[in-house]
Design a protein around this motif. Structure first.
Motif, PDB file in Angstrom:
ATOM      1  N   ASP A   1       0.588  -1.846   0.005  1.00  0.00           N
ATOM      2  CA  ASP A   1      -0.033  -0.060   0.454  1.00  0.00           C
ATOM      3  C   ASP A   1       0.977   0.906  -0.203  1.00  0.00           C
ATOM      4  OD1 ASP A   1      -2.338  -1.586   0.159  1.00  0.00           O
ATOM      5  OD2 ASP A   1      -2.596  -1.496   2.107  1.00  0.00           O
ATOM      6  N   LEU A   2       1.527   1.111   0.773  1.00  0.00           N
ATOM      7  CA  LEU A   2       2.510   2.306   0.720  1.00  0.00           C
ATOM      8  C   LEU A   2       3.485   2.454  -0.630  1.00  0.00           C
ATOM      9  CD1 LEU A   2       4.219   2.376   4.815  1.00  0.00           C
ATOM     10  CD2 LEU A   2       2.763   3.839   3.507  1.00  0.00           C
ATOM     11  N   THR A   3       3.861   1.547  -1.734  1.00  0.00           N
ATOM     12  CA  THR A   3       4.883   2.045  -2.344  1.00  0.00           C
ATOM     13  C   THR A   3       3.703   2.365  -3.800  1.00  0.00           C
ATOM     14  OG1 THR A   3       5.987  -0.201  -1.789  1.00  0.00           O
ATOM     15  CG2 THR A   3       6.062   0.108  -4.238  1.00  0.00           C
ATOM     16  N   THR A   4       2.250   1.604  -3.929  1.00  0.00           N
ATOM     17  CA  THR A   4       1.590   1.718  -4.259  1.00  0.00           C
ATOM     18  C   THR A   4       0.469   3.564  -4.610  1.00  0.00           C
ATOM     19  OG1 THR A   4      -0.164   0.417  -4.010  1.00  0.00           O
ATOM     20  CG2 THR A   4       1.321  -0.439  -5.386  1.00  0.00           C
ATOM     21  N   GLY A   5       0.680   3.580  -3.695  1.00  0.00           N
ATOM     22  CA  GLY A   5      -0.332   5.357  -2.935  1.00  0.00           C
ATOM     23  C   GLY A   5      -1.314   5.440  -3.214  1.00  0.00           C
ATOM     24  N   ILE A   6      -1.451   4.604  -4.065  1.00  0.00           N
ATOM     25  CA  ILE A   6      -2.904   5.147  -5.090  1.00  0.00           C
ATOM     26  C   ILE A   6      -4.099   4.578  -4.341  1.00  0.00           C
ATOM     27  CG2 ILE A   6      -3.263   4.299  -6.924  1.00  0.00           C
ATOM     28  CD1 ILE A   6      -4.084   6.971  -8.316  1.00  0.00           C
ATOM     29  N   ALA A   7      -5.304   5.557  -4.430  1.00  0.00           N
ATOM     30  CA  ALA A   7      -6.746   4.541  -3.673  1.00  0.00           C
ATOM     31  C   ALA A   7      -7.506   5.064  -4.308  1.00  0.00           C
ATOM     32  CB  ALA A   7      -7.331   4.737  -2.869  1.00  0.00           C
ATOM     33  N   LEU A   8      -8.805   4.181  -4.846  1.00  0.00           N
ATOM     34  CA  LEU A   8      -9.337   4.537  -5.411  1.00  0.00           C
ATOM     35  C   LEU A   8     -11.330   3.947  -4.327  1.00  0.00           C
ATOM     36  CD1 LEU A   8     -10.061   5.425  -8.573  1.00  0.00           C
ATOM     37  CD2 LEU A   8     -10.804   2.379  -8.834  1.00  0.00           C
ATOM     38  N   THR A   9     -11.695   5.095  -4.233  1.00  0.00           N
ATOM     39  CA  THR A   9     -12.814   5.258  -3.352  1.00  0.00           C
ATOM     40  C   THR A   9     -14.001   4.283  -3.981  1.00  0.00           C
ATOM     41  OG1 THR A   9     -14.465   7.067  -4.629  1.00  0.00           O
ATOM     42  CG2 THR A   9     -12.905   7.213  -2.602  1.00  0.00           C
ATOM     43  N   GLU A  10     -14.664   3.554  -3.108  1.00  0.00           N
ATOM     44  CA  GLU A  10     -16.120   2.817  -3.723  1.00  0.00           C
ATOM     45  C   GLU A  10     -16.564   4.013  -4.665  1.00  0.00           C
ATOM     46  OE1 GLU A  10     -20.022   0.682  -1.717  1.00  0.00           O
ATOM     47  OE2 GLU A  10     -18.256   0.477  -0.421  1.00  0.00           O
TER      48      GLU A  10
ATOM     49  N   LEU B   1      -9.648  -3.621 -20.142  1.00  0.00           N
ATOM     50  CA  LEU B   1      -8.529  -2.624 -19.726  1.00  0.00           C
ATOM     51  C   LEU B   1      -8.574  -2.621 -18.933  1.00  0.00           C
ATOM     52  CD1 LEU B   1     -10.810  -0.375 -22.240  1.00  0.00           C
ATOM     53  CD2 LEU B   1      -8.724  -1.194 -22.558  1.00  0.00           C
ATOM     54  N   TYR B   2      -7.716  -1.042 -18.137  1.00  0.00           N
ATOM     55  CA  TYR B   2      -7.658  -1.186 -16.058  1.00  0.00           C
ATOM     56  C   TYR B   2      -7.610   0.246 -16.891  1.00  0.00           C
ATOM     57  CZ  TYR B   2      -2.773  -1.777 -17.712  1.00  0.00           C
ATOM     58  OH  TYR B   2      -1.902  -1.512 -18.627  1.00  0.00           O
ATOM     59  N   LEU B   3      -7.473   1.084 -15.269  1.00  0.00           N
ATOM     60  CA  LEU B   3      -7.005   2.998 -15.591  1.00  0.00           C
ATOM     61  C   LEU B   3      -6.032   2.854 -15.430  1.00  0.00           C
ATOM     62  CD1 LEU B   3      -9.500   5.579 -15.091  1.00  0.00           C
ATOM     63  CD2 LEU B   3      -9.734   4.987 -12.265  1.00  0.00           C
ATOM     64  N   ARG B   4      -5.226   3.277 -16.504  1.00  0.00           N
ATOM     65  CA  ARG B   4      -4.467   4.312 -15.387  1.00  0.00           C
ATOM     66  C   ARG B   4      -4.578   5.569 -15.763  1.00  0.00           C
ATOM     67  NH1 ARG B   4       0.388   2.938 -17.022  1.00  0.00           N
ATOM     68  NH2 ARG B   4       0.351   1.202 -18.131  1.00  0.00           N
ATOM     69  N   VAL B   5      -3.909   5.768 -14.560  1.00  0.00           N
ATOM     70  CA  VAL B   5      -3.115   7.411 -13.444  1.00  0.00           C
ATOM     71  C   VAL B   5      -2.112   7.268 -14.007  1.00  0.00           C
ATOM     72  CG1 VAL B   5      -4.115   8.773 -12.003  1.00  0.00           C
ATOM     73  CG2 VAL B   5      -5.581   6.385 -11.983  1.00  0.00           C
ATOM     74  N   ALA B   6      -2.106   8.653 -14.361  1.00  0.00           N
ATOM     75  CA  ALA B   6      -0.226   9.303 -14.710  1.00  0.00           C
ATOM     76  C   ALA B   6      -0.536  10.691 -14.425  1.00  0.00           C
ATOM     77  CB  ALA B   6       0.158   9.019 -16.110  1.00  0.00           C
ATOM     78  N   VAL B   7       1.088  11.371 -14.289  1.00  0.00           N
ATOM     79  CA  VAL B   7       1.229  12.577 -13.957  1.00  0.00           C
ATOM     80  C   VAL B   7       1.976  12.735 -15.465  1.00  0.00           C
ATOM     81  CG1 VAL B   7       2.402  14.175 -12.494  1.00  0.00           C
ATOM     82  CG2 VAL B   7       0.895  12.114 -11.475  1.00  0.00           C
ATOM     83  N   GLN B   8       1.977  13.895 -15.677  1.00  0.00           N
ATOM     84  CA  GLN B   8       2.438  14.829 -16.533  1.00  0.00           C
ATOM     85  C   GLN B   8       2.940  15.544 -16.805  1.00  0.00           C
ATOM     86  OE1 GLN B   8       3.284  12.376 -19.416  1.00  0.00           O
ATOM     87  NE2 GLN B   8       2.457  10.654 -18.506  1.00  0.00           N
TER      88      GLN B   8
ATOM     89  N   ILE C   1       2.716  -0.863 -11.999  1.00  0.00           N
ATOM     90  CA  ILE C   1       2.412  -0.704 -10.297  1.00  0.00           C
ATOM     91  C   ILE C   1       0.869  -0.678 -10.560  1.00  0.00           C
ATOM     92  CG2 ILE C   1       1.886  -0.170  -8.318  1.00  0.00           C
ATOM     93  CD1 ILE C   1       5.143   1.366  -8.867  1.00  0.00           C
ATOM     94  N   THR C   2       0.654  -2.233 -10.459  1.00  0.00           N
ATOM     95  CA  THR C   2      -0.747  -2.164 -10.541  1.00  0.00           C
ATOM     96  C   THR C   2      -1.540  -2.106  -9.164  1.00  0.00           C
ATOM     97  OG1 THR C   2      -0.250  -3.480 -12.627  1.00  0.00           O
ATOM     98  CG2 THR C   2      -2.493  -3.755 -11.491  1.00  0.00           C
ATOM     99  N   ARG C   3      -3.079  -2.218  -9.067  1.00  0.00           N
ATOM    100  CA  ARG C   3      -3.193  -2.545  -7.848  1.00  0.00           C
ATOM    101  C   ARG C   3      -5.053  -2.805  -7.458  1.00  0.00           C
ATOM    102  NH1 ARG C   3      -3.912   1.417  -2.673  1.00  0.00           N
ATOM    103  NH2 ARG C   3      -3.956  -0.096  -1.737  1.00  0.00           N
ATOM    104  N   SER C   4      -5.224  -4.220  -6.716  1.00  0.00           N
ATOM    105  CA  SER C   4      -6.971  -3.911  -7.851  1.00  0.00           C
ATOM    106  C   SER C   4      -7.358  -3.084  -6.477  1.00  0.00           C
ATOM    107  CB  SER C   4      -7.355  -5.483  -7.476  1.00  0.00           C
ATOM    108  OG  SER C   4      -6.136  -5.748  -8.514  1.00  0.00           O
ATOM    109  N   PHE C   5      -9.420  -3.181  -7.027  1.00  0.00           N
ATOM    110  CA  PHE C   5     -10.127  -3.271  -5.881  1.00  0.00           C
ATOM    111  C   PHE C   5     -11.129  -3.374  -6.896  1.00  0.00           C
ATOM    112  CE2 PHE C   5      -6.964   0.613  -6.407  1.00  0.00           C
ATOM    113  CZ  PHE C   5      -6.757   1.347  -5.622  1.00  0.00           C
ATOM    114  N   GLY C   6     -11.422  -4.095  -6.049  1.00  0.00           N
ATOM    115  CA  GLY C   6     -12.662  -5.482  -6.607  1.00  0.00           C
ATOM    116  C   GLY C   6     -12.362  -5.201  -7.658  1.00  0.00           C
ATOM    117  N   ASP C   7     -13.033  -5.363  -9.034  1.00  0.00           N
ATOM    118  CA  ASP C   7     -12.372  -6.190 -10.352  1.00  0.00           C
ATOM    119  C   ASP C   7     -11.552  -5.056 -10.829  1.00  0.00           C
ATOM    120  OD1 ASP C   7     -15.231  -4.727 -10.769  1.00  0.00           O
ATOM    121  OD2 ASP C   7     -15.998  -5.620 -11.782  1.00  0.00           O
ATOM    122  N   VAL C   8     -11.662  -4.055 -10.466  1.00  0.00           N
ATOM    123  CA  VAL C   8     -11.139  -2.395 -11.423  1.00  0.00           C
ATOM    124  C   VAL C   8      -9.780  -2.665 -10.852  1.00  0.00           C
ATOM    125  CG1 VAL C   8     -11.270  -0.498 -11.028  1.00  0.00           C
ATOM    126  CG2 VAL C   8     -13.768  -1.196 -10.699  1.00  0.00           C
TER     127      VAL C   8
END
Length: 119
Positions: free
Chosen positions: A10-19, A37-44, A66-73
């Motif tokens: 959790d500390l490494t990946t850092g990002i969270a997705l609310t319900e 498909l998955y949701l890519r979040v990037a900083v540019q 770095i991939t994290r799963s939030f349910g089926d997302v």
């Protein structure tokens, strides 16, 4: 020991997705009719304040993702964006004033007046 491992992930990946955000992403993916498909979040670089977020559906992998799963997302962050997104929370709001995804990022020191970018 397993608890420590999941905490360090959790500390490494850092990002969270609310319900609410996970539910909206799941609904959008269902509309697309694709399960690859998955949701890519990037900083540019860009915007008035120097950095801007990008959120989009992707099916490509990059080295160091770095991939994290939030349910089926699944949410994917590239290794360059990860430090900027530690502790950030992606939410989805649907009110009379505003509809869309928002990012609450404790690493952002400031943002532009339009809220389109941060530093």
């Amino acid at each position: 020991m397993t608890t420590e491992t999941s905490q360090s992930i959790d500390l490494t990946t850092g990002i969270a997705l609310t319900e609410a955000a996970a539910s909206k992403v799941s609904a959008l993916l269902a509309q697309e009719g694709r399960d690859d498909l998955y949701l890519r979040v990037a900083v540019q670089p860009g915007g008035c304040s120097g950095l801007r977020y990008q959120l989009y559906f992707d099916d490509r992998s990059q080295e160091g993702d770095i991939t994290r799963s939030f349910g089926d997302v699944k949410v994917v962050v590239d290794k360059m964006s990860d430090p900027y997104l530690m502790g950030a929370k992606v939410d989805f709001v649907d009110t009379i004033e505003k509809q869309g995804f928002t990012i609450d990022n404790p690493n952002a020191q400031g943002s532009c007046a339009c809220g389109d970018s941060f530093n």
